[in-house]
Design an enzyme around this catalytic site. Structure first.
Site, mmCIF file in Angstrom:
data_model
loop_
_atom_site.group_PDB
_atom_site.id
_atom_site.type_symbol
_atom_site.label_atom_id
_atom_site.label_comp_id
_atom_site.label_asym_id
_atom_site.label_seq_id
_atom_site.Cartn_x
_atom_site.Cartn_y
_atom_site.Cartn_z
ATOM 1 N N GLU A 118 31.388 32.567 46.943
ATOM 2 C CA GLU A 118 30.092 33.156 46.592
ATOM 3 C C GLU A 118 29.393 32.314 45.522
ATOM 4 O O GLU A 118 28.173 32.131 45.569
ATOM 5 C CB GLU A 118 30.287 34.599 46.113
ATOM 6 C CG GLU A 118 30.782 35.522 47.204
ATOM 7 C CD GLU A 118 30.671 36.993 46.847
ATOM 8 O OE1 GLU A 118 30.065 37.319 45.807
ATOM 9 O OE2 GLU A 118 31.190 37.833 47.618
ATOM 10 N N GLU A 119 30.150 31.827 44.558
ATOM 11 C CA GLU A 119 29.551 31.012 43.497
ATOM 12 C C GLU A 119 28.860 29.781 44.063
ATOM 13 O O GLU A 119 27.731 29.447 43.683
ATOM 14 C CB GLU A 119 30.633 30.578 42.506
ATOM 15 C CG GLU A 119 30.148 29.604 41.445
ATOM 16 C CD GLU A 119 31.214 29.255 40.414
ATOM 17 O OE1 GLU A 119 31.044 28.227 39.722
ATOM 18 O OE2 GLU A 119 32.195 29.999 40.292
ATOM 19 N N ARG A 120 29.511 29.109 44.984
ATOM 20 C CA ARG A 120 28.965 27.861 45.514
ATOM 21 C C ARG A 120 27.756 28.115 46.404
ATOM 22 O O ARG A 120 26.768 27.371 46.349
ATOM 23 C CB ARG A 120 30.069 27.097 46.246
ATOM 24 C CG ARG A 120 31.111 26.540 45.279
ATOM 25 C CD ARG A 120 32.423 26.139 45.916
ATOM 26 N NE ARG A 120 33.351 25.693 44.871
ATOM 27 C CZ ARG A 120 34.666 25.532 45.040
ATOM 28 N NH1 ARG A 120 35.220 25.782 46.219
ATOM 29 N NH2 ARG A 120 35.430 25.136 44.032
ATOM 30 N N ALA A 156 24.854 28.943 44.081
ATOM 31 C CA ALA A 156 24.323 27.753 43.406
ATOM 32 C C ALA A 156 23.428 26.941 44.335
ATOM 33 O O ALA A 156 22.377 26.434 43.917
ATOM 34 C CB ALA A 156 25.475 26.895 42.892
#
Length: 396
Positions: free
Chosen positions: A255-257, A260
């Site tokens: 999810e973070e990537r 971003a």
């Protein structure tokens, strides 16, 4: 047309209108244009922004828990809506503030929302979604950045408590955060099975903000080195199963990537558009800079690359919300996002000439801020290693 592709198209296009409504709400409530952008230059100069104030505004509007459970203050929507919010946050005129918001909504809290106990969710997730508490993520250390398995911070069990010693580096919003989603070694087993994610209040004895780190970019986001000296927390603060922290963090990275990439796409759109407008006005050799074929061809090529990356992001997102492992696609998107951001920043800054080398224009801020994309959340080389692993071509 393959059935999977038809299904993906249906997912993307049926959500598209709702995404537009969600993103327009940002503008209708004037959160970005009134509450954030007018103050960005000041916060950049000060090296920090009022996280509690901004997060409370966002939390009250529902934007810190778009894909989180309704019973803990979220909207209960799928992750594609978080991606839509991330894209809209790209209209903030710096990189640091959106990054801090993303840590709160999609980097420090996914594992807690998915695996945490009801008690932990009530104590940490609910106030984070409402904007009453600021969260940070504690993974990287001085000797362990992208190599998560080599972290040294330990949390040793003593009765019903964990005693934590060690430290974390490059902690976004670390000087203001109320709690940390901490990755620590909770046993001496194999490095991929000896770690746990822990909800750690940062007002406990033994927690020290060692320093605020001076960075080349992301100035408005405070970044801290945090040290732990015999910090005690209840064992019940472990998220999910003890020893599963590495796995949980790898899931959070998906999810973070994706978040971003979504955020930087809008920034690249804006930088390209700003450059078109500027080069249309700026003249060289008696004609606008934009009229030179090398310039408008290059901008057209860059915009094409941005659109291709957007398609990859939306495809990966559609697969993710259907329960698929998108680690390979997310890694590809982040790899391309970091490298394309550097291309866009460098090429566009060149067309601004001397103005591009000043701090007076957005393109120079983007040039500084976007460099982090290829480092934070897993360096380019780590993304390549993951992609190679999924392609089954890493040396045994």
């Amino acid at each position: 047309m393959p059935l999977l592709f038809k299904s993906l198209l249906f997912t993307v296009f049926t959500h598209h209108l709702e995404h537009i409504v969600l993103r327009n709400t940002f503008m209708k409530q004037i959160i970005i244009n009134q509450e954030i952008n007018p103050h960005v230059d000041q916060w950049e100069a000060e090296g920090t922004f009022p996280a509690h104030k901004i997060f409370k505004i966002l939390g009250s509007a529902g934007f810190l828990g778009v894909s989180k459970p309704v019973e803990y203050g979220g909207m209960g929507l799928d992750f594609s809506y978080s991606v839509a919010v991330a894209e809209e946050l790209g209209n903030i005129r710096c990189g640091g503030i959106p990054m801090a918001i993303g840590v709160q909504s999609d980097m420090a809290t996914p594992a807690l929302a998915r695996f945490g106990s009801a008690e932990l969710k009530k104590e940490f997730l609910l106030p984070s979604i409402m904007g009453d508490k600021v969260a940070c993520l504690g993974v990287s250390e001085v000797g362990a950045g992208s190599d998560v398995s080599s972290i040294m911070t330990k949390a040793v069990r003593e009765g019903d408590e964990l005693v934590i010693n060690g430290g974390k580096m490059w902690t976004t919003t670390g000087t203001q955060a109320d709690w940390m989603c901490l990755l620590a070694n909770t046993s001496d087993g194999p490095p991929h099975r000896n770690k746990s994610l822990i909800c750690l209040p940062l007002n406990l004895p033994g927690v020290h903000i060692a320093r605020k780190i001076d960075k080349i970019g992301m100035w408005s986001s405070d970044t801290a080195e945090v040290v732990f000296d015999d910090v005690r927390v209840p064992c019940k603060n472990i998220i999910g199963q003890e020893g599963m922290g590495f796995t949980y963090q790898m899931l959070q990275f998906q999810e973070e990537r994706l978040w971003a990439v979504a955020n930087i796409l809008t920034k690249m759109d804006n930088i390209i558009q700003d450059t078109i407008e500027y080069t249309r006005q700026r003249k060289i050799f008696k004609q606008p800079v934009l009229y030179h074929q090398s310039v408008h061809f290059r901008l057209a090529e860059l915009q094409t690359e941005v659109e291709l990356l957007r398609s990859l992001l939306h495809c990966a997102t559609a697969l993710y919300i259907k329960g698929n492992d998108v680690t390979k696609l997310a890694s590809m998107a982040k790899l391309k996002g970091g490298r394309l951001a550097r291309e866009v920043g460098d090429s566009c800054l060149q067309y601004w000439g001397g103005m591009g080398f000043t701090s007076d224009v957005l393109v120079s801020r983007f040039y500084r801020d976007s460099r982090l994309m290829s480092i934070g959340g897993g360096a380019d080389e780590v993304m390549l290693g993951i992609i190679c692993k999924y392609m089954d071509m890493l040396p045994k």
